[in-house]
Enzyme design. Structure first.
Site, PDB file in Angstrom:
ATOM      1  N   LYS A 120      21.740  -8.015   5.096  1.00 58.71           N
ATOM      2  CA  LYS A 120      22.478  -9.232   5.413  1.00 58.71           C
ATOM      3  C   LYS A 120      22.088 -10.392   4.488  1.00 58.71           C
ATOM      4  O   LYS A 120      20.929 -10.561   4.117  1.00 58.71           O
ATOM      5  CB  LYS A 120      22.228  -9.649   6.861  1.00 58.71           C
ATOM      6  CG  LYS A 120      22.675  -8.620   7.889  1.00 58.71           C
ATOM      7  CD  LYS A 120      24.181  -8.476   7.931  1.00 58.71           C
ATOM      8  CE  LYS A 120      24.614  -7.411   8.923  1.00 58.71           C
ATOM      9  NZ  LYS A 120      24.424  -7.800  10.317  1.00 58.71           N
ATOM     10  N   SER A 448      31.296   4.884  17.169  1.00 59.06           N
ATOM     11  CA  SER A 448      32.665   5.017  16.677  1.00 59.06           C
ATOM     12  C   SER A 448      32.812   6.267  15.806  1.00 59.06           C
ATOM     13  O   SER A 448      31.869   6.691  15.143  1.00 59.06           O
ATOM     14  CB  SER A 448      33.063   3.780  15.877  1.00 59.06           C
ATOM     15  OG  SER A 448      32.251   3.634  14.729  1.00 59.06           O
ATOM     16  N   TRP A 576      28.954 -12.478  15.694  1.00 59.79           N
ATOM     17  CA  TRP A 576      30.131 -11.993  14.978  1.00 59.79           C
ATOM     18  C   TRP A 576      31.414 -12.613  15.500  1.00 59.79           C
ATOM     19  O   TRP A 576      32.505 -12.079  15.319  1.00 59.79           O
ATOM     20  CB  TRP A 576      30.172 -10.470  15.022  1.00 59.79           C
ATOM     21  CG  TRP A 576      29.027  -9.880  14.241  1.00 59.79           C
ATOM     22  CD1 TRP A 576      28.066 -10.552  13.536  1.00 59.79           C
ATOM     23  CD2 TRP A 576      28.702  -8.501  14.118  1.00 59.79           C
ATOM     24  NE1 TRP A 576      27.160  -9.677  12.985  1.00 59.79           N
ATOM     25  CE2 TRP A 576      27.529  -8.409  13.322  1.00 59.79           C
ATOM     26  CE3 TRP A 576      29.284  -7.330  14.598  1.00 59.79           C
ATOM     27  CZ2 TRP A 576      26.946  -7.192  12.990  1.00 59.79           C
ATOM     28  CZ3 TRP A 576      28.697  -6.123  14.280  1.00 59.79           C
ATOM     29  CH2 TRP A 576      27.549  -6.051  13.476  1.00 59.79           C
ATOM     30  N   GLU A 620      19.839 -10.753  12.289  1.00 63.09           N
ATOM     31  CA  GLU A 620      20.698 -11.607  11.458  1.00 63.09           C
ATOM     32  C   GLU A 620      20.718 -13.050  11.940  1.00 63.09           C
ATOM     33  O   GLU A 620      20.747 -13.987  11.137  1.00 63.09           O
ATOM     34  CB  GLU A 620      22.113 -11.033  11.496  1.00 63.09           C
ATOM     35  CG  GLU A 620      23.219 -11.902  10.980  1.00 63.09           C
ATOM     36  CD  GLU A 620      24.565 -11.312  11.346  1.00 63.09           C
ATOM     37  OE1 GLU A 620      25.448 -12.077  11.779  1.00 63.09           O
ATOM     38  OE2 GLU A 620      24.739 -10.091  11.224  1.00 63.09           O
ATOM     39  N   CYS A 658      21.344  -2.506  12.659  1.00 62.62           N
ATOM     40  CA  CYS A 658      21.543  -1.930  11.322  1.00 62.62           C
ATOM     41  C   CYS A 658      21.565  -3.013  10.254  1.00 62.62           C
ATOM     42  O   CYS A 658      21.867  -4.175  10.521  1.00 62.62           O
ATOM     43  CB  CYS A 658      22.841  -1.116  11.270  1.00 62.62           C
ATOM     44  SG  CYS A 658      24.320  -2.050  11.672  1.00 62.62           S
ATOM     45  N   HIS A 709      27.693   3.934   5.021  1.00 62.80           N
ATOM     46  CA  HIS A 709      28.399   2.996   4.144  1.00 62.80           C
ATOM     47  C   HIS A 709      28.569   3.553   2.740  1.00 62.80           C
ATOM     48  O   HIS A 709      28.943   2.834   1.818  1.00 62.80           O
ATOM     49  CB  HIS A 709      27.667   1.653   4.108  1.00 62.80           C
ATOM     50  CG  HIS A 709      27.823   0.873   5.380  1.00 62.80           C
ATOM     51  ND1 HIS A 709      26.836   0.814   6.334  1.00 62.80           N
ATOM     52  CD2 HIS A 709      28.861   0.168   5.880  1.00 62.80           C
ATOM     53  CE1 HIS A 709      27.255   0.076   7.345  1.00 62.80           C
ATOM     54  NE2 HIS A 709      28.473  -0.320   7.100  1.00 62.80           N
TER      55      HIS A 709
END
Length: 774
Positions: A120, A448, A576, A620, A658, A709
């Site tokens: 981040k 997901s 977020w 974050e 993450c 990713h």
């Protein structure tokens, strides 16, 4: 220069602008290039058109000096690595063969070569590619991108200012390259890097740059005397160059603190400072160091990270004070507008009155220009804008949306007992093992599964009325059946339903909670071509009804294996989203936690034995300065425990994090009191497992062995090697096996292969352990 002349000189500028285009044209072009449907020339043409449109929109709105160099195909820190020649050895051949393909290989990896680590960007949800450096790193200037974009802007007849990541921040963001001793400090390369920056500055001056901005946001964090001395040396050396443009050093996201006098005394021509939120203290600090006499100050008084309209009168008061502290004061956003959506004008589903409370990038540009005009020409010239601004601020403050007495009463009644499980972890763990009957090294995924084109089309057809609710739900049911069947066949132990009904892990919940606003076009870059639409947390939060129970119950009806209930945690729901700025964050977090607590309890009542409450944003959102850590972590961990504290001992609570540096919050992770935590670990080579072991973390851990990713598929040997490294730190009875993160951005062929390899690796190691069964 007097205060009057400083005011007369006031102009508008910005640090950066959203890259994607109004319809995410850049994302589509890049992903088309990856798939072979778009050629390199067509990609470059699309990018050049987006840059031109951005600059012309800014200039047309009244921005005097447009930024260049902030536009990137993937990430501006990766662009900086290219600019200084810091190409990892494993990628040099690819970059030499084709710079564009090599660039994307560094970002995404290939089947044979791992990408750069990603994490981040300070306390934002933007991800950057971490530079890999070592004592043998040789820097070499490559200013082609920076010069090229400047030349494009100048060719349009615009005043332009190149924006670069500063050398000190670049090195502070870097990590030792693989194989380099962990104690290596990249900052020791500063003297080797500065001549490369000098060469780039000379190239930009030759190309027509009057000013160049060097961003040093790393200096707003707590820094040692050694770092501050390095910053002083860097800007002494760059400032005394003879062949250079005028230099503007920029910081944002917090106050500069002890770094401010260092930069104020440096032989540079200007500073750009943030005066919003946590950085408001820069005003007092600037006065304490005697200001910037004879220098340019770019004053960031419009918040570049949130979407609420500016308070014009407060900003003008700040700007008026600053006039006496600098030779020239220009008006800007606090940071790049990369962190906000493009235009509120594209939103058709938000009430027009509420829309007047909001400012996206284009509206913030107008705010900056309005404030600059008011500063330069007097407030009489913006009287109509001031009146409208007062009315809009009053409308928001008095709205029923922002104040729900029932929600506030419930939040005020919370006690410490509401945030405590009924039994300590050791007793719960035994109950959960007996209840779930899982093997050693249990396998699972983060939640997901691939969001296929068919799923996205189904949602679009539902919104457009071309598909009725019954037809949509049958498509979702079919997808869940497929996801469950694959997991059972692959041998995964704890299953998920795959989240086919969810558009985004925050937006999905926000659309079902009161107090949130959802956008249709409010896209913001998270990393590369991954864009999200952060919802807007506008008022008090409550849950009208269950949000996830139906599909979780349906999935569980299809299998005898446990199916995890999947929720997004309260801190991540805040981080977020574009969060409200009219009450403390902790108060908002408690409201969200109570709504989620109801959902957790309903899931358990429906027979869900494993519930995952994701908190990837916990690290974050940590304040950039240590002075704010304790207060933040207190309310953040309380909110998680309040969400999960009401379940039975044999209900297993998971959480997930993450792509962040976890070392600063290891104690807070323990204070969450989750039973199992899964974390990103593949790109960082299991670093977090060692950190948890060193900290004595006593609970179960799933350090990821599959970097989702990247398009590359880890084979069984690679997954096995990572697991063995995890076992060096975490005992087998507490180690889980899982990917780094959710799988929604990957394709089914990659996911099938990677998860089958992951299960095979777990079985191979399980069979070699005492009491393990392969």
């Amino acid at each position: 220069m007097t205060s009057r002349s400083a005011a007369a000189a006031a102009r508008a500028t910005v640090h950066g602008y959203p890259r994607q285009g109004p319809n995410r044209e850049l994302k589509k072009a890049i992903e088309g290039y990856w798939k072979g449907r778009v050629g390199a020339d067509a990609l470059r043409t699309t990018a050049a058109g987006l840059r031109r449109d951005n600059w012309q929109q800014l200039a047309g709105a009244g921005v005097h000096e447009v930024p260049t160099g902030d536009f990137s195909y993937y990430d501006h820190v990766l662009d900086t690595s290219v600019m200084v020649g810091a190409i990892p050895a494993r990628h040099r051949a690819a970059v030499a063969a084709d710079p564009l393909d090599g660039y994307f290989a560094m970002a995404r990896g290939t089947q044979d070569v791992a990408p750069l680590e990603m994490t981040k960007w300070f306390d934002t949800n933007y991800h950057y590619l971490v530079p890999e450096l070592g004592p043998d790193t040789v820097f070499a200037a490559d200013s082609g991108q920076q010069v090229g974009q400047l030349t494009e802007a100048l060719g349009l007849g615009l005043a332009a200012r190149p924006v670069l990541v500063g050398p000190v921040t670049y090195l502070l963001l870097a990590k030792p390259a693989p194989g380099v001793a962990a104690g290596f400090d990249p900052l020791t390369l500063l003297d080797r890097l500065l001549p490369v920056y000098a060469e780039v500055l000379a190239d930009l001056r030759a190309a027509g740059a009057d000013w160049v901005q060097l961003d040093e946001p790393a200096l707003v964090q707590d820094r040692s005397p050694a770092v501050l001395n390095a910053a002083a040396r860097a800007y002494r050396d760059l400032g005394t160059l003879t062949d250079r443009p005028q230099l503007l050093v920029a910081s944002y996201f917090d106050r500069l603190g002890e770094a401010l006098p260092v930069l104020a005394k440096a032989p540079v021509e200007g500073l750009a400072l943030d005066f919003t939120g946590a950085a408001a203290g820069n005003l007092k600090d600037l006065a304490a160091v005697g200001g910037l006499p004879g220098k340019r100050l770019i004053a960031g008084v419009v918040n570049g990270r949130n979407v609420w309209i500016n308070h014009y009168e407060k900003s003008l008061a700040t700007l008026g004070t600053l006039l006496g502290l600098a030779g020239r004061v220009d008006v800007s956003s606090s940071c790049s507008l990369l962190h906000v959506p493009l235009d509120t004008g594209a939103e058709r589903d938000i009430d027009p009155q509420i829309a007047r409370w909001l400012a996206f990038a284009r509206q913030k540009t107008t705010e900056i220009v309005t404030l600059a005009r008011g500063l330069a020409r007097g407030t009489d010239t913006i009287a109509a804008e001031l009146a409208a601004n007062r009315a809009d601020l009053s409308s928001r403050a008095g709205s029923a949306l922002t104040h729900d007495p029932a929600v506030r009463s419930r939040a005020a009644a919370v006690t410490d007992a509401d945030g405590r499980r009924s039994q300590p972890y050791a007793e719960r763990a035994a109950a959960q093992r007996a209840h779930l009957g899982l093997p050693l090294l249990p396998t699972t995924t983060i939640g997901s599964f691939p969001q296929t084109a068919e799923l996205r089309t189904a949602r679009a057809e539902l919104r457009a009325g071309r598909l009725d609710a019954e037809g949509y739900e049958e498509r979702i049911s079919a997808e869940i059946r497929e996801v469950l069947a694959f997991q059972e066949k692959a041998g995964i132990d704890v299953l998920v339903h795959g989240e086919p009904e969810r558009n985004d892990m925050v937006q999905y919940f926000a659309e079902q909670l009161t107090g949130y606003l959802a956008t249709q076009h409010g896209w913001v870059q998270s990393y590369g071509t991954r864009y999200v639409r952060p919802p807007i947390l506008a008022g008090d939060i409550s849950r009208p009804g269950p949000m996830t129970v139906r599909w979780t119950r349906y999935a569980q009806s299809l299998t005898e294996r446990p199916v995890k209930g999947m929720l997004t945690g309260p801190v991540t729901m805040l981080a977020w989203s574009f969060v409200r700025d009219d009450q403390p964050l902790g108060d908002t977090a408690r409201q969200v936690a109570l709504a989620l607590r109801d959902e957790v309890n309903d899931l358990e009542a429906a027979g869900t034995s494993v519930i995952q409450v994701d908190e990837p944003a916990l690290r974050e959102t940590l304040p950039l300065r240590a002075a704010g850590h304790a207060e933040y972590l207190a309310w953040a961990t309380e909110a998680f425990r309040l969400t999960t504290g009401g379940v039975r001992p044999d209900t297993q609570i998971h959480t997930h994090m993450c792509y962040a540096e976890f070392g600063d919050i290891l104690r807070a992770i323990e204070h969450l009191d989750a039973d199992v935590i899964s974390l990103e670990a593949a790109r960082s080579h299991m670093q977090v497992a060692s950190e948890l072991a060193t900290a004595g973390y006593p609970r179960e851990v799933g350090p990821g062995v599959y970097d989702i990713h990247s398009p590359r598929v880890p084979d069984v040997a690679e997954a096995t090697a990572l697991l063995r490294k995890g076992l060096d730190a975490i005992p087998a009875e507490r180690l889980w096996v899982n990917p780094d993160c959710g799988l929604k951005t990957r394709g089914w062929p990659e996911v099938r292969a990677a998860l089958e390899n992951l299960v095979a690796a777990a079985r191979e190691i399980r069979g070699s352990l005492p009491g393990g069964v392969s």
